[in-house]
Design a protein around this motif. Sequence first.
Motif, PDB file in Angstrom:
ATOM      1  N   ASP A  54       0.862  -1.182   0.000  1.00  0.00           N
ATOM      2  CA  ASP A  54       0.000   0.000   0.000  1.00  0.00           C
ATOM      3  C   ASP A  54       0.903   1.238   0.000  1.00  0.00           C
ATOM      4  O   ASP A  54       1.674   1.438   0.937  1.00  0.00           O
ATOM      5  CB  ASP A  54      -0.902   0.005   1.245  1.00  0.00           C
ATOM      6  N   PRO A  55       0.865   2.122  -1.018  1.00  0.00           N
ATOM      7  CA  PRO A  55       1.787   3.260  -1.088  1.00  0.00           C
ATOM      8  C   PRO A  55       1.630   4.241   0.064  1.00  0.00           C
ATOM      9  O   PRO A  55       2.573   4.956   0.390  1.00  0.00           O
ATOM     10  CB  PRO A  55       1.428   3.932  -2.426  1.00  0.00           C
ATOM     11  N   SER A  56       0.454   4.282   0.666  1.00  0.00           N
ATOM     12  CA  SER A  56       0.221   5.265   1.726  1.00  0.00           C
ATOM     13  C   SER A  56       0.446   4.710   3.118  1.00  0.00           C
ATOM     14  O   SER A  56       0.442   5.470   4.094  1.00  0.00           O
ATOM     15  CB  SER A  56      -1.218   5.799   1.623  1.00  0.00           C
ATOM     16  N   HIS A  57       0.629   3.410   3.256  1.00  0.00           N
ATOM     17  CA  HIS A  57       0.787   2.797   4.575  1.00  0.00           C
ATOM     18  C   HIS A  57       1.880   1.732   4.504  1.00  0.00           C
ATOM     19  O   HIS A  57       2.194   1.196   3.441  1.00  0.00           O
ATOM     20  CB  HIS A  57      -0.526   2.167   5.064  1.00  0.00           C
ATOM     21  N   ASP A  58       2.438   1.452   5.632  1.00  0.00           N
ATOM     22  CA  ASP A  58       3.516   0.458   5.708  1.00  0.00           C
ATOM     23  C   ASP A  58       2.900  -0.937   5.855  1.00  0.00           C
ATOM     24  O   ASP A  58       3.036  -1.592   6.896  1.00  0.00           O
ATOM     25  CB  ASP A  58       4.429   0.798   6.894  1.00  0.00           C
ATOM     26  N   ILE A  59       2.185  -1.342   4.806  1.00  0.00           N
ATOM     27  CA  ILE A  59       1.497  -2.638   4.811  1.00  0.00           C
ATOM     28  C   ILE A  59       1.783  -3.338   3.490  1.00  0.00           C
ATOM     29  O   ILE A  59       1.659  -2.734   2.413  1.00  0.00           O
ATOM     30  CB  ILE A  59      -0.024  -2.472   5.003  1.00  0.00           C
ATOM     31  N   SER A  60       2.173  -4.591   3.560  1.00  0.00           N
ATOM     32  CA  SER A  60       2.477  -5.379   2.365  1.00  0.00           C
ATOM     33  C   SER A  60       1.711  -6.705   2.407  1.00  0.00           C
ATOM     34  O   SER A  60       1.311  -7.175   3.479  1.00  0.00           O
ATOM     35  CB  SER A  60       3.977  -5.657   2.246  1.00  0.00           C
ATOM     36  N   LEU A  61       1.523  -7.289   1.234  1.00  0.00           N
ATOM     37  CA  LEU A  61       0.813  -8.559   1.107  1.00  0.00           C
ATOM     38  C   LEU A  61       1.497  -9.378   0.016  1.00  0.00           C
ATOM     39  O   LEU A  61       1.834  -8.858  -1.047  1.00  0.00           O
ATOM     40  CB  LEU A  61      -0.660  -8.326   0.749  1.00  0.00           C
ATOM     41  N   THR A  62       1.692 -10.680   0.292  1.00  0.00           N
ATOM     42  CA  THR A  62       2.291 -11.575  -0.692  1.00  0.00           C
ATOM     43  C   THR A  62       1.230 -12.016  -1.688  1.00  0.00           C
ATOM     44  O   THR A  62       0.113 -12.393  -1.303  1.00  0.00           O
ATOM     45  CB  THR A  62       2.911 -12.794   0.000  1.00  0.00           C
ATOM     46  N   VAL A  63       1.584 -11.979  -2.980  1.00  0.00           N
ATOM     47  CA  VAL A  63       0.677 -12.379  -4.052  1.00  0.00           C
ATOM     48  C   VAL A  63       1.346 -13.509  -4.851  1.00  0.00           C
ATOM     49  O   VAL A  63       2.519 -13.404  -5.206  1.00  0.00           O
ATOM     50  CB  VAL A  63       0.354 -11.197  -4.985  1.00  0.00           C
ATOM     51  N   THR A  64       0.607 -14.527  -5.086  1.00  0.00           N
ATOM     52  CA  THR A  64       1.091 -15.625  -5.938  1.00  0.00           C
ATOM     53  C   THR A  64       0.180 -15.768  -7.138  1.00  0.00           C
ATOM     54  O   THR A  64      -1.044 -15.571  -7.034  1.00  0.00           O
ATOM     55  CB  THR A  64       1.128 -16.946  -5.160  1.00  0.00           C
ATOM     56  N   CYS A  65       0.779 -16.042  -8.264  1.00  0.00           N
ATOM     57  CA  CYS A  65      -0.019 -16.241  -9.477  1.00  0.00           C
ATOM     58  C   CYS A  65       0.729 -17.206 -10.393  1.00  0.00           C
ATOM     59  O   CYS A  65       1.955 -17.337 -10.318  1.00  0.00           O
ATOM     60  CB  CYS A  65      -0.298 -14.918 -10.176  1.00  0.00           C
TER      61      CYS A  65
END
Length: 413
Positions: A54-65
């Motif tokens: 998230d560019p506005s917050h220090d939050i990340s999520l792993t994405v698999t595809c």
Amino acid sequence: MAVQTTAEQPMPVGEVSRLIGGWIDRLGAVWVEGQITQISRRPGAGVVFLTLRDPSHDISLTVTCFRGVFDRVADVIGEGARVVVFGKPEWYAPRGQLSLRATDLRAVGVGELLARLEALKKSLASEGLFAPERKRPLPFLPGCVGLVTGRASAAERDVLQNARLRWPAVRFAVRNVAVQGVHAVPQVIEALQGLDADPEVDVIIVARGGGSVEDLLPFSDEALIRAVSAARTPVVSAIGHEPDSPLLDLVADLRASTPTDAAKRTVPDVGEEQSRVRQLRERGRWVLETYLDREERGLAAAVSRPVLAEPQRMIAGRAEEIEALVARSRRTLGHLLERAEADLTHTRARVVALSPAATLRRGYAVLQRADGAAVRDPAEVASGETLRARVAEGAFTVTVDEPDQEQGRAGQR
């Protein structure tokens, strides 16, 4: 539903993981927007791992595809790109990890980004964040300038060099931050708030040497815009991107076209100020000399007047007037005294002529009884009564004889 557990009857880790997976599974597939910070494609692997932030917050999520899903957009996206992902959250129970299984991956186009920025711009403008009356004037000579910019960047060098060339004594509080990418917004906000809390900082410059629309997206982030609006210290935006101004230019108290322009508009030029001081001194000297010359001419004209050239003439003229007034007053007083003396003489003559003494000198006498009352009627006295007769030269006593009623005569002894 909450699970009832106690210290005596705890829940196994596997059960907890199973329950979490069940809860996450209920969320279903969702569309998610973020910025790619990392892409992991292992040779021969059929799955691609992404980190979405998230560019506005220090939050990340792993994405698999699957590789096929990623390969469809591999030519248009990379690390730092904004994407929209359609996927289903998954819970990997063995490791206790949450990820998003993507089935569709789309790059966010520039046109769409600009449309979103325009909508955000209208929303913030309706709140009054860009109103001209909110703009604060910059200090004439800031004691300390806060600078938020990239580390060892051309923008930092331009601001520092140009400011010190204009005013060598200027001080800077530099905060080096990421000026693009997912870490830019939180770092810029943190640096801005830190400088705003410093009482020695009089103005803050946020500088970057231009870039593409995607690179400048952090400077249109809503959180950053609101942080600048809430700052008590004047803020100068020096992003240096003329075609498409980020929203930071609108909320800042001053917009500079480049970092060099920001230095020139924030710090005064010592040479120009010295020249201005010299001009003001010359103007002040000219005004003072002109005023003194005018007053000197006026004083000379006043001194040359006869009343000041020969001041005794006025005194002599006044002395003559005083002498004439004194002589006139003496004549007037003499006439008044003569007239009063004549009136007094006439009045005295009349008084003397009409006085009882004058009547007595003509041979008349005044008879007075013993109590001093004048006798006016023979009936007022009795026979044998002694009276006092007053004449012009004295007085004597007389005795009343038998009165003559017919002639009113009295005897005398």
